[in-house]
Design an enzyme around this catalytic site. Structure first.
Site, PDB file in Angstrom:
ATOM      1  N   CYS A 288      -1.750   9.226   2.627  1.00  0.00           N
ATOM      2  CA  CYS A 288      -1.543   8.874   1.276  1.00  0.00           C
ATOM      3  C   CYS A 288      -2.885   8.896   0.609  1.00  0.00           C
ATOM      4  CB  CYS A 288      -1.001   7.205   1.181  1.00  0.00           C
ATOM      5  SG  CYS A 288      -2.257   6.195   2.115  1.00  0.00           S
TER       6      CYS A 288
ATOM      7  N   GLU B 237       0.987  -1.205  -0.020  1.00  0.00           N
ATOM      8  CA  GLU B 237      -0.084  -0.167  -0.073  1.00  0.00           C
ATOM      9  C   GLU B 237       0.864   1.163   0.092  1.00  0.00           C
ATOM     10  OE1 GLU B 237      -1.679   3.180   1.054  1.00  0.00           O
ATOM     11  OE2 GLU B 237      -1.946   2.415   2.771  1.00  0.00           O
TER      12      GLU B 237
END
Length: 494
Positions: A296, A263
Site C-alpha cells: 500500500c 490502514e
C-alpha cells in the site's frame, strides 16, 4: 513445552482450544507461483466466530490479562521466542502461501515484524499508564481534590489482516492490542491463512497466554467475517486492507460505536527533482515493483521534473527490462507472482485501461502464459495525473510516470489524490526536499531513500488512506481508553 505440530497448521484457535470448524468445513490454500494446491485450512462458520468472540469477551472480563502487566510481558516474550525458533519454517511458509520473494522475508515480511514485536513488549514498562494532574479544589465544598489520568485497555479487539504482508501486519496488531491488555479475535485473509494459524498453535502450546485472550479464526465467508465488526461484544476493530472494504468496516461498526483503526490504500507519489542524483533516483523508483507492487505504501506514482524527465524515462525503460522477477524462492527475485487469479485479472484490466486512456506503455504489460498468477513488470510514461492509472490503487507491478515543471507543481500533483499514505522525494537540496516533505499530505515520507521503519515509528495515512496509526507510542495508545479520576481521598496511584 509440547512437540511442535506439523508445518502447516489447519486448525482454528478458539477459547484456548485448537479445533476444526464446527461443520468440518475447509478451504484450499493455493501457491500463487504455480496455482497448485498447497493444502487446506479450517473454514469457520458463524457459530465458530461467535464462539471466538464470546471466548475473548470472557477472557477480558474474567482473567487477569487486562490488569497483570508482568503476565503480559512474560507471555508475549514466550510468543516472540517461539516465533523466532520457528522463523525458518515461517519464512518458507510465507514464500509458499503469499508468493513473497525470499529477499523480502529478510525485511518487512518476517524479520522486521519480529523486531517490532519486541519493541511493544518493552513498551509495556515504558508506557505512561497513570498520570497525575495538578490538584484542584471542589468549587462547591472547597475541599482539595487529587486528579489522575489512567489508561486502560479497551476490551475485545477484532484484528483483520490482509494478504500482502500478512504476518507482519497481523503481528503489529496483536502486539499493540495484547501489550495494552486487550483480548483479540484475529481473522487473516483467506488467501494467506497459515502464518496466522501457526501463531494460534504457538499461543496454545508454548505460552502462558490465558485461554480466550487470543483467538484465530480463518474463514472464506464474508458474512462470518462481518460478525467481527457488528457484534456488540467487540469493542474495537483494527483493519488493514482496501479503502472500499475500510468503508464497509466503518458502516458495520457505526451502530455499536466501535473504535476503528484503519490502514487502507495508497497511491504514493515519488518526486524526482532536477538536482537529484539520477544514479540513486532511478534504482529507487524500482521500489514500486517490490512484491510485484502489492504494497500500500509503495511509490507507484513517479513525478519527474521536466529537465530530467527524458533521462529518467530512458533509464527506467532500460531498468525494467532487467528487473529480476519470477520464482519467489530465488534469493535474487524482486517481483514474484500476484497473489490470486482474481487480483491478476484486476491488474491486467488496469493495464488495458491505461492504454485506452492514452498513456504510453514503455515496458512490460503482458500476462505470461504460465502456471500461477503473473503480470510482467510494467512501465507507463506520459501519464496524465487525472487518469485512472494515476488515481486508482492498482496493487500490481505497475509504475506510472508523470512530468512536472516546478516544485509547486510537484506538491500539487502529489496532493491531487484521494490517498495520503506515503511520499518520497529525491533531491540534492535539503531545503527543497524538506519543503516538499512537509507540504505533501501523507502519513509517512522518505527523503533520498531514508527509512522511517521501526517498532517505535507510527504508521498510517491521511485522507482515504486510513484512520489512526499502527506502531510507536501513538499506535500503542490507540488500544487504550482514557479515564480521568478526581478524588477527595488520597489515592495510591503511581
Amino acid at each position: 513445552m509440547s512437540t511442535p505440530a506439523p508445518r502447516h497448521e489447519e486448525r482454528l484457535l478458539i477459547g484456548g482450544e485448537l479445533r476444526g470448524a464446527t461443520d468440518s468445513g475447509t478451504f484450499k490454500v493455493l501457491n500463487p507461483a504455480d496455482g497448485t494446491v498447497l493444502g487446506k485450512v479450517a473454514d469457520a462458520g458463524p457459530g465458530d466466530m461467535l464462539d471466538a468472540i464470546g471466548a475473548a469477551r470472557r477472557a477480558f472480563d474474567e482473567t487477569d490479562w487486562a490488569a497483570d502487566r508482568q503476565l503480559r510481558k512474560r507471555a508475549l516474550t514466550q510468543l516472540l521466542d517461539a516465533l523466532i525458533e520457528e522463523k525458518e519454517e515461517l519464512r518458507e511458509e510465507l514464500i509458499a502461501e503469499v508468493g513473497a520473494p525470499r529477499m523480502l522475508t529478510y525485511g518487512a515480511q518476517l524479520e522486521e515484524p519480529l523486531e517490532k514485536f519486541r519493541w511493544h513488549i518493552d513498551h509495556i514498562d515504558a508506557f505512561e499508564w497513570v498520570r497525575r494532574l495538578d490538584d484542584a479544589v471542589n468549587r462547591f465544598s472547597g475541599e482539595p481534590s487529587q486528579r489522575w489520568v489512567v489508561k486502560e485497555p479497551i476490551g475485545v479487539v477484532a484484528a483483520i489482516a490482509p494478504w500482502n504482508f500478512p504476518f507482519g501486519l497481523l503481528l503489529v496488531k496483536l502486539a499493540g492490542a495484547l501489550a495494552a491488555g486487550n483480548t483479540v479475535v484475529a481473522k487473516p485473509a483467506p488467501e494467506t491463512p497459515w502464518n496466522a494459524t501457526r501463531i494460534g498453535r504457538i499461543v496454545a502450546e508454548r505460552t502462558d497466554i490465558p485461554a480466550g485472550v487470543v483467538n484465530i479464526v480463518t474463514t472464506s465467508d464474508r458474512d462470518t467475517a462481518e460478525l467481527l465488526v457488528t457484534d456488540p461484544r467487540v469493542d474495537m476493530v483494527t483493519f488493514t486492507g482496501s479503502t472500499v472494504t475500510g468503508q464497509r468496516v466503518l458502516e458495520c461498526a457505526a451502530p455499536t460505536f466501535k473504535r476503528t483503526m484503519l490502514e487502507l490504500g495508497g497511491k504514493s507519489a515519488s518526486i524526482i527533482l532536477d538536482d537529484a542524483d539520477l544514479g540513486q533516483a532511478v534504482p529507487q523508483a524500482l521500489g514500486a515493483l517490490a512484491h510485484s507492487g502489492q504494497g500500500c505504501a509503495l511509490p507507484t506514482r513517479l513525478l519527474v521534473q521536466r529537465g530530467v524527465y527524458d533521462e529518467v524515462v530512458a533509464g527506467l525503460t532500460q531498468a525494467f527490462a532487467q528487473v529480476p522477477w519470477g520464482d519467489p524462492q530465488d534469493q535474487g527475485t524482486m517481483a514474484g507472482p500476484i497473489v490470486s487469479a482474481r487480483q491478476r485479472d484486476r491488474v491486467a484490466d488496469y493495464i488495458r485501461i491505461g492504454q485506452e486512456e492514452g498513456a504510453r506503455l514503455a515496458a512490460g504489460g503482458g500476462v505470461p502464459d504460465r502456471p500461477g498468477f503473473w503480470i510482467e513488470p510494467t512501465l507507463f510514461v506520459d501519464v496524465d495525473n487525472d487518469s485512472t492509472l494515476a488515481q486508482e490503487e492498482i496493487f500490481g507491478p505497475v509504475l506510472v510516470v508523470t512530468p512536472f515543471d516546478t516544485d509547486e507543481d510537484a506538491i500539487r500533483l502529489a496532493n491531487a489524490s484521494r490517498y495520503g499514505l506515503s511520499g518520497y522525494v529525491t533531491s540534492a537540496s535539503t531545503e527543497r526536499a524538506l519543503r516538499i516533505a512537509r507540504a505533501v499530505r501523507s502519513g509517512t515520507f522518505m527523503i533520498n531513500g531514508g527509512s522511517f521503519s521501526g517498532g517505535d515509528a507510527p504508521f498510517g495515512g491521511y485522507k482515504a488512506s486510513g484512520i489512526g496509526r499502527e506502531g510507536g507510542r501513538e499506535g500503542f495508545e490507540v488500544f487504550t481508553e482514557t479515564k480521568t479520576i478526581g478524588s477527595a481521598l488520597p489515592l495510591p496511584l503511581a
